[in-house]
Enzyme design. Structure first.
Site, PDB file in Angstrom:
ATOM      1  N   ASN A   1      -0.427  -7.616  17.052  1.00  0.00           N
ATOM      2  CA  ASN A   1      -0.915  -8.390  18.185  1.00  0.00           C
ATOM      3  C   ASN A   1      -1.925  -9.473  17.821  1.00  0.00           C
ATOM      4  OD1 ASN A   1      -2.862  -6.484  17.588  1.00  0.00           O
ATOM      5  ND2 ASN A   1      -3.494  -6.209  19.705  1.00  0.00           N
ATOM      6  N   CYS A   2      -2.087  -9.765  16.560  1.00  0.00           N
ATOM      7  CA  CYS A   2      -2.994 -10.820  16.104  1.00  0.00           C
ATOM      8  C   CYS A   2      -2.263 -12.163  16.160  1.00  0.00           C
ATOM      9  CB  CYS A   2      -3.460 -10.518  14.685  1.00  0.00           C
ATOM     10  SG  CYS A   2      -4.451 -11.830  13.941  1.00  0.00           S
ATOM     11  N   ASP A   3      -2.844 -13.137  16.841  1.00  0.00           N
ATOM     12  CA  ASP A   3      -2.210 -14.448  16.978  1.00  0.00           C
ATOM     13  C   ASP A   3      -1.980 -15.131  15.628  1.00  0.00           C
ATOM     14  OD1 ASP A   3      -2.067 -14.266  19.742  1.00  0.00           O
ATOM     15  OD2 ASP A   3      -3.963 -15.336  20.060  1.00  0.00           O
TER      16      ASP A   3
END
Length: 119
Positions: free
Chosen positions: A10-12
């Site tokens: 979920n890290c951009d």
């Protein structure tokens, strides 16, 4: 050797790196550090090579650490233990081509890395 991208789903920034690798047809494996544990040996080697830049001191995880825990980060053994306990403390993504390691994501750095290395 296989190229591996270490990070969390979920890290951009990890998403951008994965998109770049996919768009450039780079064969790689994704290693989610929350779901698949890292080893103390990996972390020790990365700290030796990359230094404390491996620690994301701007992360929410860093901000939640006690002052005592933050002070121990200069000692590799303590830093390894802290990273084992809090894998999201690691700066992401970490790209490992087998012959080179790249922290963070910048398209121009990936371009240079994959232009100069045969994988």
């Amino acid at each position: 050797m296989t190229t591996t991208l270490y990070g969390i789903k979920n890290c951009d920034t990890v998403r951008k790196a994965r998109r770049w690798l996919d768009d450039h047809n780079v064969d790689y494996q994704f290693h989610d550090v929350r779901e698949q544990a890292l080893t103390a040996e990996q972390l020790h080697n990365w700290l030796q090579e990359l230094g404390n830049s491996l620690i994301n001191k701007r992360s929410t995880t860093w901000k939640q650490l006690s002052d005592e825990q933050r002070r121990t980060i200069d000692d590799d053994a303590s830093a390894v233990q802290l990273l084992l306990q809090h894998p999201t403390l690691m700066k992401r993504p970490l790209l490992d081509t087998g012959s080179a390691r790249q922290l963070g994501f910048k398209a121009e750095h990936y371009e240079q890395l994959f232009t100069h290395h045969t994988l």
